[in-house]
Design a protein around this motif. Structure first.
Motif, PDB file in Angstrom:
ATOM      1  N   MET A 150      -7.879  -4.062 -29.829  1.00 42.50           N
ATOM      2  CA  MET A 150      -7.374  -4.264 -28.475  1.00 42.50           C
ATOM      3  C   MET A 150      -6.326  -3.205 -28.122  1.00 42.50           C
ATOM      4  O   MET A 150      -5.667  -2.647 -28.983  1.00 42.50           O
ATOM      5  CB  MET A 150      -6.834  -5.680 -28.326  1.00 42.50           C
ATOM      6  CG  MET A 150      -7.969  -6.698 -28.359  1.00 42.50           C
ATOM      7  SD  MET A 150      -7.390  -8.402 -28.338  1.00 42.50           S
ATOM      8  CE  MET A 150      -7.169  -8.662 -26.579  1.00 42.50           C
ATOM      9  N   HIS A 151      -6.227  -2.940 -26.856  1.00 43.91           N
ATOM     10  CA  HIS A 151      -5.396  -1.854 -26.344  1.00 43.91           C
ATOM     11  C   HIS A 151      -3.922  -2.300 -26.287  1.00 43.91           C
ATOM     12  O   HIS A 151      -3.589  -3.247 -25.578  1.00 43.91           O
ATOM     13  CB  HIS A 151      -5.922  -1.506 -24.942  1.00 43.91           C
ATOM     14  CG  HIS A 151      -5.248  -0.330 -24.299  1.00 43.91           C
ATOM     15  ND1 HIS A 151      -5.394  -0.057 -22.965  1.00 43.91           N
ATOM     16  CD2 HIS A 151      -4.452   0.633 -24.794  1.00 43.91           C
ATOM     17  CE1 HIS A 151      -4.700   1.027 -22.663  1.00 43.91           C
ATOM     18  NE2 HIS A 151      -4.112   1.462 -23.750  1.00 43.91           N
ATOM     19  N   GLY A 154      -2.337  -3.174 -23.037  1.00 49.21           N
ATOM     20  CA  GLY A 154      -2.767  -4.439 -22.454  1.00 49.21           C
ATOM     21  C   GLY A 154      -2.219  -5.651 -23.184  1.00 49.21           C
ATOM     22  O   GLY A 154      -2.016  -6.700 -22.580  1.00 49.21           O
ATOM     23  N   GLY A 189      -7.326  -6.626 -23.108  1.00 53.14           N
ATOM     24  CA  GLY A 189      -7.724  -5.229 -22.915  1.00 53.14           C
ATOM     25  C   GLY A 189      -8.445  -4.652 -24.121  1.00 53.14           C
ATOM     26  O   GLY A 189      -7.818  -4.375 -25.123  1.00 53.14           O
ATOM     27  N   VAL A 190      -9.742  -4.450 -24.029  1.00 54.31           N
ATOM     28  CA  VAL A 190     -10.478  -3.918 -25.177  1.00 54.31           C
ATOM     29  C   VAL A 190     -10.531  -2.392 -25.114  1.00 54.31           C
ATOM     30  O   VAL A 190     -10.668  -1.802 -24.046  1.00 54.31           O
ATOM     31  CB  VAL A 190     -11.908  -4.516 -25.280  1.00 54.31           C
ATOM     32  CG1 VAL A 190     -11.866  -6.045 -25.341  1.00 54.31           C
ATOM     33  CG2 VAL A 190     -12.789  -4.063 -24.165  1.00 54.31           C
ATOM     34  N   THR A 191     -10.405  -1.768 -26.279  1.00 53.11           N
ATOM     35  CA  THR A 191     -10.407  -0.305 -26.324  1.00 53.11           C
ATOM     36  C   THR A 191     -11.776   0.277 -25.998  1.00 53.11           C
ATOM     37  O   THR A 191     -11.880   1.450 -25.670  1.00 53.11           O
ATOM     38  CB  THR A 191      -9.964   0.213 -27.699  1.00 53.11           C
ATOM     39  OG1 THR A 191     -10.655  -0.510 -28.704  1.00 53.11           O
ATOM     40  CG2 THR A 191      -8.480   0.043 -27.902  1.00 53.11           C
ATOM     41  N   ASN A 193     -13.192   0.106 -23.485  1.00 50.70           N
ATOM     42  CA  ASN A 193     -13.148   0.572 -22.096  1.00 50.70           C
ATOM     43  C   ASN A 193     -12.406   1.894 -21.917  1.00 50.70           C
ATOM     44  O   ASN A 193     -12.256   2.362 -20.779  1.00 50.70           O
ATOM     45  CB  ASN A 193     -12.543  -0.508 -21.194  1.00 50.70           C
ATOM     46  CG  ASN A 193     -13.583  -1.522 -20.738  1.00 50.70           C
ATOM     47  OD1 ASN A 193     -14.708  -1.143 -20.398  1.00 50.70           O
ATOM     48  ND2 ASN A 193     -13.227  -2.790 -20.747  1.00 50.70           N
ATOM     49  N   THR A 198     -11.541   1.182 -16.221  1.00 54.12           N
ATOM     50  CA  THR A 198     -10.930  -0.070 -16.676  1.00 54.12           C
ATOM     51  C   THR A 198      -9.702   0.173 -17.550  1.00 54.12           C
ATOM     52  O   THR A 198      -8.830  -0.690 -17.647  1.00 54.12           O
ATOM     53  CB  THR A 198     -11.986  -0.950 -17.374  1.00 54.12           C
ATOM     54  OG1 THR A 198     -13.081  -1.134 -16.464  1.00 54.12           O
ATOM     55  CG2 THR A 198     -11.447  -2.311 -17.748  1.00 54.12           C
ATOM     56  N   LYS A 199      -9.592   1.349 -18.180  1.00 51.86           N
ATOM     57  CA  LYS A 199      -8.388   1.611 -18.979  1.00 51.86           C
ATOM     58  C   LYS A 199      -7.134   1.621 -18.100  1.00 51.86           C
ATOM     59  O   LYS A 199      -6.167   0.909 -18.402  1.00 51.86           O
ATOM     60  CB  LYS A 199      -8.512   2.902 -19.789  1.00 51.86           C
ATOM     61  CG  LYS A 199      -7.285   3.125 -20.673  1.00 51.86           C
ATOM     62  CD  LYS A 199      -7.391   4.364 -21.527  1.00 51.86           C
ATOM     63  CE  LYS A 199      -6.283   4.408 -22.566  1.00 51.86           C
ATOM     64  NZ  LYS A 199      -5.153   5.266 -22.191  1.00 51.86           N
ATOM     65  N   HIS A 202      -6.027  -1.773 -17.212  1.00 53.33           N
ATOM     66  CA  HIS A 202      -5.235  -2.500 -18.217  1.00 53.33           C
ATOM     67  C   HIS A 202      -3.746  -2.444 -17.874  1.00 53.33           C
ATOM     68  O   HIS A 202      -3.036  -3.446 -18.012  1.00 53.33           O
ATOM     69  CB  HIS A 202      -5.411  -1.892 -19.618  1.00 53.33           C
ATOM     70  CG  HIS A 202      -6.770  -2.057 -20.210  1.00 53.33           C
ATOM     71  ND1 HIS A 202      -7.127  -1.487 -21.407  1.00 53.33           N
ATOM     72  CD2 HIS A 202      -7.874  -2.726 -19.777  1.00 53.33           C
ATOM     73  CE1 HIS A 202      -8.385  -1.803 -21.692  1.00 53.33           C
ATOM     74  NE2 HIS A 202      -8.859  -2.543 -20.724  1.00 53.33           N
TER      75      HIS A 202
ATOM     76  N   SER B 185     -12.055  -7.003 -20.502  1.00 47.13           N
ATOM     77  CA  SER B 185     -10.683  -6.526 -20.632  1.00 47.13           C
ATOM     78  C   SER B 185      -9.673  -7.513 -20.063  1.00 47.13           C
ATOM     79  O   SER B 185      -8.478  -7.238 -20.037  1.00 47.13           O
ATOM     80  CB  SER B 185     -10.520  -5.149 -19.978  1.00 47.13           C
ATOM     81  OG  SER B 185     -10.810  -4.136 -20.923  1.00 47.13           O
ATOM     82  N   SER B 223     -16.654   0.890 -16.226  1.00 49.97           N
ATOM     83  CA  SER B 223     -16.202   0.217 -17.444  1.00 49.97           C
ATOM     84  C   SER B 223     -17.244   0.522 -18.514  1.00 49.97           C
ATOM     85  O   SER B 223     -18.229   1.211 -18.246  1.00 49.97           O
ATOM     86  CB  SER B 223     -16.141  -1.290 -17.215  1.00 49.97           C
ATOM     87  OG  SER B 223     -17.466  -1.793 -17.098  1.00 49.97           O
TER      88      SER B 223
END
Lengths: 447, 447
Positions: A150-151, A154, A189-191, A193, A198-199, A202, B185, B223
């Protein structure tokens, strides 16, 4: 611990006062705020901004300003929009707990404007939020440069942003603890992306989450007031499910208030992922030192000690190129610079890049030095340059003048020169501002 | 797999048509929508509603309605508010992937009203969203009844809600994949917040996230279009970091469209956590069968095969009691029923509860049968009743009439009788509605 962890954390935030904060911390906070404003101005008109503004402009509100737009909106939406804007180019600063200012400043601006805060309170908000984010991230184990995929921005973002908004709003320790409780339920927030619109979202969502959390908490909304360290709370569920028992909460308390803003915040010279900044700088140096012709390069290699999964993406144009070692370094060699234009469709579709990218490999090599090495083979001769910290890296800081010039450069397409200079001056003496009103008028083009 | 996983998923959603959906599925979807509307009406004036409405009412918008309020707002905020309302009492339905209707219906209502959708499209949205949530959750390992401490409703919610909004909006497969990428996300929600206002907020945030994701995707926002199964995507980062390799994506595809709404959705008879429903029913039976005097109870025990951490909270009044076996079962014994009032301050502060709670223990016992056992010792005599599935449990379904009566009971404090009956009639023949306008007028008290 003699007192509950969350209580100690909240007491720390309540106790932060700008008069007792080192001048170095305050100056870094001002530069960070200024740098955020510049990257947000430069993000106007980019992809993430477009789609989001399309929706937000349908709503009206009178609480807070959006950078570059005269129309006001609600505090949440202003934070969402400004956070996303500031991270749209991936040109903003970076810290242990993710991208710092895009999750702190939007909350400061939104809550600060809504509640008529002074510039000195803004600085207190910045420093305390930074310390909270830093302390929490510093005691958790980090895998694959992130927390189980996960980011960081985020997942630490909502807490950090809630701290900023909460400090601005003058929340009590109990309210602050409730705000953190609401905030942790928005860590996300998933990496996967990275390299898409989408980044930056976040950052916007994290900013919005924190403002929402602080505002709900101040209206009596309940949450787990020990959610930061509770068994089914933030550390356990979001950050480090397998390492929970190893987390040193006492150390997190010790980390608070040790001037981390000025000693750990990194700025960016190039508008792309942080990790490639040094390699880009080295590529430009190679080009300048050797005067090499790009067409003559037989092979090109970046060898780095750590190679994140999400930094091995193939360039596909637009923002995806920002997370590709190959694309950024190849452009640096061809153009001698990396700018916003580097990631345009026009730049991406250039035919001259293709042969260079084909001769280019990126490899993980634990013996390649602390930041890696750039190796080029030209006419039978091999050039090998160690990658050094790029300007803005904490080991090679940018000067206040360089950061102010970066702001002026970023602001230029949106603001006139007079206005840009006035913003620099006001932000660099932020403690003198009695309220944010006129600064926000300038930034939103209302004046 | 011959085609990418996300592509197959998206193709499934696009292909759902109400004419090809079994009548049993459609009826369950209608009852689920009706039950959601009732629990949302019953949630008006509760704690989470209060603080949230305080903020949302500051914003204006003309897109979508909030249940019980004449003022319209934007689609996102309507979804946030209605989702939170519907989960405020924890009285809503439940599925493998969390609380189903509070993350599906708010998106259907918000997007459906905004885009002028028909009732049959609403039903397609419900069924396809349910199938997507079910399929994704069915292939992931579940620890501690949740996914590494995170709340299923919050983590499967954004995807499910995005599917509902996306189906309503008629997104292409590519847009739907991008919507899912934005949605993942936003997957969030720690179980440490159970028993506080933040739990219902999980449902509201998930509902909002899905609508936002679908709307951004339809405006070209990018995304990771493979975020559902990509190495740094949803399954890996959010749901099951340690079990990623075991996930059977082929099986998720096979699970799609097998009428899971009608075969797996559980409704609730009592306004509190799902797990205690059977024990409450059993306590009421014990009271009725034995005519026991509560003061005579020497000891009381609930022994259950699985005892979740978050279901061992001590009752502290307000919503926290909803997640306590002790509090809910004790009130069932004292009052012969469990209602919204059970969780009021007045109920919580009753002195007669204290001695009973002191003689009450809850224990984990793998040999206690499939749902556990309730043991009471009164005057030297031991009563031992196996806990049976409560009404509404999939093994003991509530009839359509019972669910309609539950709606009428929930609607009563807010709507007049005529209006309530008209809503039942309209929802139960939803495929005949050409647009949601007049139904939303009724629900928002505009007509």
């Amino acid at each position: 611990m003699t007192e509950e962890f969350s209580q100690q954390f909240a007491s720390y935030v309540q106790g932060v006062h700008w008069n007792q904060t080192s001048s170095q911390e305050l100056e870094t906070a001002k530069l960070a705020i200024l740098d955020f404003l510049g990257t947000a101005l430069a993000g106007i008109g980019e992809g993430p901004d477009h789609a989001l503004w399309d929706r937000i402009s349908q709503t009206s509100g009178h609480e807070a300003s959006i950078i570059g737009k005269p129309q006001k909106t609600t505090s949440w939406l202003a934070a969402l929009m400004n956070g996303t804007l500031g991270h749209s180019l991936d040109y903003d600063d970076t810290a242990e707990f993710g991208h710092a200012s895009v999750i702190i400043v939007p909350a400061l601006l939104a809550s600060g404007e809504r509640f008529g805060c002074s510039g000195s309170r803004m600085l207190e908000g910045y420093v305390s939020a930074y310390e909270v984010g830093f302390a929490l991230s510093s005691v958790t184990r980090r895998g694959n440069d992130q927390h189980h995929g996960m980011h960081s921005t985020g997942i630490f973002g909502p807490i950090t942003s809630a701290t900023a908004a909460g400090k601005i709003m003058g929340l009590t320790t109990d309210e602050l603890r409730r705000a953190w409780g609401v905030a942790v339920s928005q860590s996300a927030g998933v990496t996967g992306n990275f390299g898409t619109h989408t980044k930056p979202l976040h950052a916007g969502l994290a900013s919005q989450s924190g403002v929402l959390a602080a505002e709900l908490a101040s209206s009596g909304f309940t949450s787990n007031t020990s959610a930061l360290d509770a068994p089914l709370g933030f550390m356990y569920s979001v950050v480090a499910p397998s390492y929970y028992d190893e987390i040193d909460f006492d150390n997190a308390i010790k980390e608070l208030g040790e001037n981390h803003t000025s000693t750990t915040l990194g700025f960016k010279k190039y508008p792309c992922g942080y990790i490639a900044q040094g390699a880009i700088e080295t590529a430009i140096k190679l080009r300048e030192q050797t005067g090499l012709n790009v067409d003559d390069i037989e092979s090109l290699q970046v060898r780095v000690p750590i190679l994140e999964d999400y930094f091995q993406v193939d360039p596909t144009g637009d923002v995806a190129g920002k997370f590709s070692y190959k694309f950024t370094v190849a452009c640096a060699l061809v153009d001698g610079k990396v700018t916003k234009w580097t990631f345009s469709d026009e730049s991406f579709s250039r035919k001259e890049l293709t042969p260079l990218l084909q001769r280019f490999s990126v490899e993980k090599d634990p013996d390649s030095g602390s930041l890696g090495v750039l190796v080029a083979r030209v006419g039978g001769k091999e050039y090998s340059l160690p990658i050094e910290p790029a300007p803005g890296h904490i080991r090679n800081p940018m000067s206040p003048e360089e950061l102010q010039n970066k702001f002026l450069f970023n602001a230029e397409p949106v603001l006139d020169n007079l206005r840009s200079h006035e913003i620099v001056e006001r932000v660099m003496s932020l403690e003198a501002e009695e309220s944010l009103t006129s600064l926000m008028d300038l930034l939103s083009l209302r004046k």
